[in-house]
Design an enzyme around this catalytic site. Structure first.
Site, PDB file in Angstrom:
ATOM      1  CB  ALA A 149       0.464   1.445   4.550  1.00 31.24           C
ATOM      2  CG  HIS A 201      -1.388  -1.204   1.780  1.00 35.05           C
ATOM      3  ND1 HIS A 201      -2.482  -1.838   1.260  1.00 35.05           N
ATOM      4  CD2 HIS A 201      -0.938  -1.986   2.782  1.00 35.05           C
ATOM      5  CE1 HIS A 201      -2.691  -2.957   1.925  1.00 35.05           C
ATOM      6  NE2 HIS A 201      -1.765  -3.066   2.851  1.00 35.05           N
ATOM      7  CG  ASN A 247      15.676   6.696  -4.669  1.00 33.09           C
ATOM      8  OD1 ASN A 247      14.728   7.311  -4.208  1.00 33.09           O
ATOM      9  ND2 ASN A 247      15.820   6.501  -5.966  1.00 33.09           N
TER      10      ASN A 247
END
Length: 198
Positions: free
Chosen positions: A139, A122, A145
């Site tokens: 979720a 999710h 990154n």
């Protein structure tokens, strides 16, 4: 003509008048394609693949038994067998799913490898990452990154559990069987087999 050819090869089309193929579509046996699906470039659907309504699949290979739910977008990616993708999922270039991987609603995967049996269900972003087997990502988790100049990698070991709302600030490694508590921002490697909170 394309729809008729697909049906002669054993593909079930929910509505042959509502199918768009812009390129080469190769199909195995017992494939089902729902209304409004769009295929672009070079696409391979193995046996028993099911494509939901209004999915967009571009330059992708989907393994046998994989299900793509409604309104998902798959681009330059591939899946193993018996994966489940969507609804409203996005696989960006470089997403590689092994077998029985589940990518749920409003999940985006980019340039990442996800091993057998892992689940990202999710509202989550996974980018520049390697996930081991049987990983569960909660979720709202994000692999952070990009630092504004460079992309960095996240590695998550087998059987790790990533709680909801977790920020994994790359470069970072989460050890095998580790648990990351909900809401944590992880900026250092998390040890295997233990609970990490931050």
């Amino acid at each position: 003509r394309i729809a008729a050819d697909l049906m002669m090869r054993g593909v079930t089309l929910a509505d042959p008048e509502r199918l768009v193929v812009r390129g080469m579509l190769q199909t195995g046996r017992d494939v089902f394609i729902d209304v409004g699906a769009v295929f672009e470039g070079d696409v391979v659907l193995a046996d028993r693949v099911r494509v939901g309504p209004y999915a967009v699949i571009r330059n992708a290979r989907l393994g046998a038994g994989t299900v793509v739910h409604a309104h998902s977008v798959i681009d330059d990616s591939q899946s193993g067998e018996n994966c489940e993708i969507g609804p409203f999922a996005r696989l960006r270039p470089g997403a590689q799913l092994a077998g029985t991987v589940k990518i749920g609603n409003f999940v985006e995967i980019k340039k990442s490898t996800i091993a057998d049996g892992s689940k990202v269900n999710h509202l989550t972003y996974i980018g520049d990452a390697t996930l081991g087997e049987r990983v569960n990502v909660g979720a709202g988790a994000i692999t952070c990154n990009y630092d504004g100049a460079f992309k960095h990698h996240t590695h998550i070991g087998d059987d790790a559990f990533i709680g909801s709302g977790v920020m994994l600030v790359a470069p970072v490694t989460v050890g095998a069987s580790a648990t990351i508590g909900a809401g944590s921002t992880i900026t250092r490697d998390a040890d295997p087999g233990v609970l990490t909170l931050a």
